[in-house]
Enzyme design. Structure first.
Site, PDB file in Angstrom:
ATOM      1  N   CYS A   1       0.813  -1.214   0.000  1.00 29.63           N
ATOM      2  CA  CYS A   1       0.000   0.000   0.000  1.00 29.63           C
ATOM      3  C   CYS A   1       0.853   1.274   0.000  1.00 29.63           C
ATOM      4  CB  CYS A   1      -0.955   0.006   1.189  1.00 29.63           C
ATOM      5  SG  CYS A   1      -2.275  -1.207   1.039  1.00 29.63           S
TER       6      CYS A   1
ATOM      7  N   CYS B   1      15.620   3.873   0.735  1.00 25.78           N
ATOM      8  CA  CYS B   1      14.217   4.263   0.917  1.00 25.78           C
ATOM      9  C   CYS B   1      14.126   4.797   2.345  1.00 25.78           C
ATOM     10  CB  CYS B   1      13.282   3.072   0.672  1.00 25.78           C
ATOM     11  SG  CYS B   1      13.560   1.690   1.787  1.00 25.78           S
TER      12      CYS B   1
END
Ligand SMILES: [Zn+2]
Lengths: 390, 89
Positions: A193, A352
């Protein structure tokens, strides 16, 4: 449990659950069954929020919450058990506070841990019904296998983008998750998600359905969603159910439950290989030495807006996923995709926020022809970099 | 012609449509014809000509494995639904 052994309701419970008690199909006995019952919610996030609140409000006696995370601002678009007042606190603690506010009699048991091969059986064994509201494939397979082994019903819910799925996997009475989806997708075809997005209300819809099924299972009301998968499409606004088959060759439930062995499920890219890694300190040292490193930031634009390492090339993981798919599966030339911006003749430090997505990106880049030795994952990601520089 | 329903993650291959009419006399032929019209879709559905293990296909609301798998016959008006496993929570 025999009716005479069910716990009595207190006068305040009689008042609070009055709207259940007037339902002729529900009545006092089923309410007492809820009070006697227990549910384990694996995940106190998007799906876990509405299920935790509704199950507490409905009068379930004991609810366990498994979640190792703390509440972050990005959660609040959909994780409605939490709020600004609980930012930075454990999600289990934050949710427990709201649950007790709805029902002071509910017993909430907090498990601030990842569900693992080592602890899954012990934690799950203590509950009547399990609700799977996790956010990753490995934990879903673990929940499935542990429930099948212990004979517990697993109320499954999954969401992504605008799509939702619900089922009740009870291997003693029907198919399990692996009967339907034997293996997880390779990581380049399985965005989560954070990468692919999710409409905030979607886990509300699906979590409320999971809560419905958990209440039905505990109280013995209605027909549980066993052997059927409910598919929700938020764009068409449609619900469809499909009949599932218990697979005779299921890797989980085709044998005896006691023979099921819990294994860690690893997410693999089509070609599993990993490059090296370096710490934020090591990165600083190499940058100070003027080494010609390329920094590759694979987070999303909203995350970039919150700060980045100066000079980093910004290419989000979804963009890279799509380019790698095109190269691997559609015959596209690397130079014709966004991968063209990533050199092959220099060391590339990929990062990230936490180091998870970047390690997946490295596996994908290797699959797309990059040399593993040239790709380095920044340990603990941008969070570690910020921690080092503040 | 069967009506094939796609999950939102695969609609980018078919101009964001949720359903598409595809010819074919079996589920296998329908999926192959669908994949031929949309480059990139093939790898989502098949690996070495076998349906991928995270792709679920139903015909008229039934798992095709309850019928005759990929060889299940398809008649005009049948509804073929493709689902991908999703893990978000
Ligand atoms: Zn099974």
């Amino acid at each position: 449990m025999a009716v005479q052994d069910l716990p009595e309701l207190s006068p305040s419970e009689m008042r609070r659950f009055g709207r259940h008690l007037v339902l002729p199909e529900f009545g006092l006995e089923r309410q007492r069954r809820l009070k006697a019952g227990s549910v384990l919610l694996v995940g106190a996030g998007g799906l876990g929020s509405p299920t935790a609140l509704y199950l507490a409000a409905a009068g379930v006696g004991r609810i366990g919450l498994v979640d190792p995370d703390v509440v972050e601002e990005t959660n609040l678009q959909r994780q409605i058990a939490h709020g600004h007042s609980t930012l930075g606190r454990q999600k289990t603690e934050s949710a427990a506070q709201r649950m007790r506010d709805l029902n002071p009699d509910v017993v909430v048991e907090r498990h601030d841990v990842f569900l693992t091969v080592e602890n899954a059986l012990e934690i799950i064994a203590g509950y009547d019904v399990v609700v799977d509201g996790t956010d990753n494939f490995p934990t879903r397979y673990l929940v499935n296998d542990a429930c099948a082994k212990l004979g517990k019903p697993n109320v499954f819910g999954g969401v992504l983008r605008f799509d939702g799925q619900v089922s009740v996997f009870d291997a003693s009475r029907g198919p399990c998750y692996r009967c339907v989806f034997p293996e997880p997708p390779p990581s380049e075809l399985a965005p989560n998600c954070a990468e692919a997005g999710v409409l905030g209300v979607l886990p509300g819809v699906i979590g409320a359905l999971q809560a419905t099924e958990a209440i039905k299972l505990l109280s013995g009301l209605g027909e549980p969603l066993i052997g059927r998968l409910l598919v929700y499409d938020g764009l068409d606004l449609s619900f469809q159910t499909v009949d599932l088959m218990k697979a005779s060759g299921c890797p989980c439930c085709s044998g005896r439950p006691e023979d099921i062995v819990l294994r860690e499920t690893r997410m693999v890219c089509s070609a599993p290989t990993v490059g090296g890694s370096l710490s934020a300190d090591e990165l600083q040292t190499r940058l100070d030495a003027g080494e010609p490193i390329l920094l590759l930031d694979v987070r999303n634009p909203p995350e970039w807006a919150g700060g980045t390492i100066p000079g980093a090339l910004q290419l989000s993981k979804p963009d890279i996923d799509q380019a790698v798919q095109a190269v691997l599966h559609e015959g596209a030339a690397r130079e014709g995709t966004s991968l063209a911006a990533i050199p092959r003749d220099r060391d590339v430090v990929v990062y990230c926020q936490s180091g998870m997505r970047s390690s997946a990106v490295i596996r994908e880049l290797v699959a797309a022809g990059y040399e593993a030795s040239r790709l380095l994952n920044l340990d603990r990601g941008f969070s570690a970099w910020v921690g080092r520089n503040t | 012609m069967a009506t094939v329903y796609l999950p939102s993650s695969l609609r980018r291959y078919v101009d964001q449509r949720s359903t598409i009419a595809v010819p074919g006399e079996t589920v296998s032929a329908v999926l192959t014809n669908l994949a031929a019209t949309a480059q990139g879709l093939h790898c989502h559905l098949f690996a070495a000509d076998k349906l991928r293990s995270f792709v679920f296909v139903s015909k008229n609301g039934q798992d095709i494995r309850l019928l005759n798998g990929l060889e299940t016959p398809v008649e005009s008006g049948d509804q073929i639904r493709i689902l991908s496993s999703i893990a978000g929570g």
